[in-house]
Design a protein around this motif. Sequence first.
Motif, PDB file in Angstrom:
ATOM      1  N   ILE A   1      46.120  15.572  45.643  1.00  0.00           N
ATOM      2  CA  ILE A   1      46.854  16.329  46.667  1.00  0.00           C
ATOM      3  C   ILE A   1      47.716  17.400  46.005  1.00  0.00           C
ATOM      4  N   LEU A   2      48.381  17.015  44.929  1.00  0.00           N
ATOM      5  CA  LEU A   2      49.277  17.917  44.223  1.00  0.00           C
ATOM      6  C   LEU A   2      48.550  19.144  43.687  1.00  0.00           C
TER       7      LEU A   2
ATOM      8  N   LEU B   1      63.964   8.171  46.264  1.00  0.00           N
ATOM      9  CA  LEU B   1      63.491   8.842  45.052  1.00  0.00           C
ATOM     10  C   LEU B   1      62.030   9.249  45.195  1.00  0.00           C
ATOM     11  N   SER B   2      61.207   8.347  45.730  1.00  0.00           N
ATOM     12  CA  SER B   2      59.808   8.704  45.974  1.00  0.00           C
ATOM     13  C   SER B   2      59.698   9.839  46.977  1.00  0.00           C
ATOM     14  N   SER B   3      60.649   9.902  47.906  1.00  0.00           N
ATOM     15  CA  SER B   3      60.646  10.968  48.904  1.00  0.00           C
ATOM     16  C   SER B   3      61.040  12.312  48.315  1.00  0.00           C
ATOM     17  N   GLY B   4      61.578  12.308  47.091  1.00  0.00           N
ATOM     18  CA  GLY B   4      61.846  13.586  46.437  1.00  0.00           C
ATOM     19  C   GLY B   4      60.602  14.443  46.346  1.00  0.00           C
ATOM     20  N   ALA B   5      59.460  13.794  46.153  1.00  0.00           N
ATOM     21  CA  ALA B   5      58.189  14.527  46.144  1.00  0.00           C
ATOM     22  C   ALA B   5      57.935  15.164  47.502  1.00  0.00           C
TER      23      ALA B   5
ATOM     24  N   ALA C   1      58.756  19.927  42.366  1.00  0.00           N
ATOM     25  CA  ALA C   1      58.572  21.369  42.561  1.00  0.00           C
ATOM     26  C   ALA C   1      57.859  21.975  41.361  1.00  0.00           C
ATOM     27  N   ASP C   2      58.224  21.513  40.160  1.00  0.00           N
ATOM     28  CA  ASP C   2      57.538  21.970  38.948  1.00  0.00           C
ATOM     29  C   ASP C   2      56.059  21.607  38.979  1.00  0.00           C
ATOM     30  N   LYS C   3      55.757  20.410  39.482  1.00  0.00           N
ATOM     31  CA  LYS C   3      54.356  20.006  39.611  1.00  0.00           C
ATOM     32  C   LYS C   3      53.643  20.812  40.687  1.00  0.00           C
ATOM     33  N   THR C   4      54.315  20.976  41.815  1.00  0.00           N
ATOM     34  CA  THR C   4      53.719  21.591  42.997  1.00  0.00           C
ATOM     35  C   THR C   4      53.337  23.048  42.790  1.00  0.00           C
ATOM     36  N   VAL C   5      54.096  23.769  41.989  1.00  0.00           N
ATOM     37  CA  VAL C   5      53.875  25.203  41.847  1.00  0.00           C
ATOM     38  C   VAL C   5      52.475  25.515  41.328  1.00  0.00           C
ATOM     39  N   PHE C   6      51.903  24.624  40.526  1.00  0.00           N
ATOM     40  CA  PHE C   6      50.562  24.878  40.006  1.00  0.00           C
ATOM     41  C   PHE C   6      49.523  24.848  41.129  1.00  0.00           C
ATOM     42  N   GLY C   7      49.658  23.867  42.047  1.00  0.00           N
ATOM     43  CA  GLY C   7      48.731  23.820  43.166  1.00  0.00           C
ATOM     44  C   GLY C   7      48.851  25.039  44.061  1.00  0.00           C
ATOM     45  N   ILE C   8      50.087  25.504  44.296  1.00  0.00           N
ATOM     46  CA  ILE C   8      50.301  26.674  45.135  1.00  0.00           C
ATOM     47  C   ILE C   8      49.754  27.936  44.477  1.00  0.00           C
ATOM     48  N   ALA C   9      49.894  28.022  43.164  1.00  0.00           N
ATOM     49  CA  ALA C   9      49.458  29.219  42.436  1.00  0.00           C
ATOM     50  C   ALA C   9      48.031  29.099  41.920  1.00  0.00           C
ATOM     51  N   ALA C  10      47.322  28.017  42.260  1.00  0.00           N
ATOM     52  CA  ALA C  10      45.997  27.775  41.681  1.00  0.00           C
ATOM     53  C   ALA C  10      45.027  28.930  41.930  1.00  0.00           C
TER      54      ALA C  10
ATOM     55  N   GLY D   1      47.171  -1.315  42.251  1.00  0.00           N
ATOM     56  CA  GLY D   1      47.370  -0.671  43.547  1.00  0.00           C
ATOM     57  C   GLY D   1      47.928   0.725  43.429  1.00  0.00           C
ATOM     58  N   THR D   2      48.977   0.893  42.634  1.00  0.00           N
ATOM     59  CA  THR D   2      49.612   2.208  42.541  1.00  0.00           C
ATOM     60  C   THR D   2      48.825   3.174  41.659  1.00  0.00           C
ATOM     61  N   PHE D   3      48.043   2.664  40.701  1.00  0.00           N
ATOM     62  CA  PHE D   3      47.151   3.520  39.908  1.00  0.00           C
ATOM     63  C   PHE D   3      46.186   4.262  40.825  1.00  0.00           C
ATOM     64  N   THR D   4      45.578   3.540  41.747  1.00  0.00           N
ATOM     65  CA  THR D   4      44.616   4.183  42.653  1.00  0.00           C
ATOM     66  C   THR D   4      45.311   5.165  43.581  1.00  0.00           C
ATOM     67  N   MET D   5      46.514   4.811  44.061  1.00  0.00           N
ATOM     68  CA  MET D   5      47.217   5.712  44.974  1.00  0.00           C
ATOM     69  C   MET D   5      47.719   6.942  44.249  1.00  0.00           C
ATOM     70  N   TYR D   6      48.170   6.787  43.008  1.00  0.00           N
ATOM     71  CA  TYR D   6      48.661   7.958  42.286  1.00  0.00           C
ATOM     72  C   TYR D   6      47.525   8.920  41.956  1.00  0.00           C
ATOM     73  N   GLY D   7      46.304   8.408  41.797  1.00  0.00           N
ATOM     74  CA  GLY D   7      45.168   9.304  41.638  1.00  0.00           C
ATOM     75  C   GLY D   7      45.054  10.244  42.833  1.00  0.00           C
ATOM     76  N   MET D   8      45.224   9.691  44.034  1.00  0.00           N
ATOM     77  CA  MET D   8      45.201  10.534  45.223  1.00  0.00           C
ATOM     78  C   MET D   8      46.394  11.473  45.259  1.00  0.00           C
ATOM     79  N   VAL D   9      47.567  11.006  44.835  1.00  0.00           N
ATOM     80  CA  VAL D   9      48.744  11.870  44.776  1.00  0.00           C
ATOM     81  C   VAL D   9      48.475  13.081  43.890  1.00  0.00           C
ATOM     82  N   SER D  10      47.862  12.866  42.720  1.00  0.00           N
ATOM     83  CA  SER D  10      47.603  13.968  41.795  1.00  0.00           C
ATOM     84  C   SER D  10      46.564  14.943  42.346  1.00  0.00           C
TER      85      SER D  10
END
Length: 435
Positions: A253-254, A155-159, A40-49, A242-251
């Motif tokens: 989206i965020l 835990l991953s689903s917390g996002a 939620a702390d991460k997400t708020v920046f995208g919402i308020a961008a 594998g996860t480096f490339t996927m987390y780039g997409m996660v960031s």
Amino acid sequence: MSANRVHETTPGTAAPPEYRPVMAWVITGMLVLFIVVNWADKTVFGIAAQPLKEELGLTSAQIGFIGSAFFFLFSITGLAVGFIGNRVRTKWVLLALAALWSLTMVPVLVSASAVTLLISRIGLGAAEGPAGAMANAGAFEWFPKEKRSFPSAWLSSGASIAKIAIAPVLALIVAVWGWRAAFLALALIGVVWCAAWALIGREGPFSAHRTQVAAAEEPALQQRVPFRKIALSGTFVGGVIGTFTMYGMVSVILTWLPSYFEVGLGIDRLQAGAMFGLPSISSMIAMLGVSWISDRRVSAGASSRVQRGIVPAVALLIGGGLLALLPYIGSPVLAISAVVLGYGIGVVSLPLANAALSQICPPRQQAGALGVFLALQTSSGLIAPALTGVLVDLAASPGAGFALAFQVFGLAVMVGGIATMLLVNPDRDAARILG
């Protein structure tokens, strides 16, 4: 004898750790809430961008830079605190991290400017960098190795929960009371979690500290190996790629998804914020379903090479392929569908990679190994949002820029899937490392 009961032991042998499912899932539930607050702390920046961009007079490139600035210290602190977690009880590390999250919200509330926003996001990133590794380490203290994919998926689903349940509320708060109110609400939620964790949090039976009692009679429980053996294994290297490339997409989206919906596809701002959770619905369903099946298969004796290597590789190939098609999709509905499905399928790789890594690590080195692994994984967040902002500013239209960015990162995810398929093999690497 059932795994849920205390094992009988003969005189002179150490009692093996006892799996206590009720308490294990209580602790996991608290840690899921920890990750929800984190995201939620991460997400708020995208919402308020967009409101921040308008109020502070920022360009898309500057918003992207601040989004990437979140990750300036993210990986460094994730690595450092992971090794601290090898020696300090996880409960207190998690409590300190959550308290710091609330404190980092203060500067931008006191004095709103591009500089204080930048400082606040860097500080928040530093405090949140170790969160994923330490939450997984805390949960893994309560589960045997064959049962760790499913709690890691939660835990991953917390996002996802943060984006599904919290993001629409934050979007409403931003629309009605402004972005400052959203920042303040998150600071208070962090304080509440800290108070609850101080009362409920505790160490699990599979923790390194608990097994120290049995070390004299069961030396394997306190086994240590040179860290390079873990870091140079195919499971570690393939999982990182594998996860480096996927987390780039996660960031991406965020930071950018609400802006993509709003300025790229022409969707109303409040509706765009509410739709922020759509990819998370698909990802949560996919992660929980696949991880639950994976744990059941591994517990029944199935190959970890397949369940925690091939399965995440296929998810990355399919998810990345869908995202790479975005520039060729003209319909907003189909474009949203490609993002939702591509992201949802791709993130299946994250909890499976965590479980695969835990399978090859001695208990005493688990927190440190996860810290390094997730620090390398999340370092892609330092690049991806900023690159997206540059592509959007250079493109003929915001929609074209966002579509190109998704294509670039989708192709990268496919490369990560190939690396995962070729390299990740927990059964082989566990035999080599743990011997």
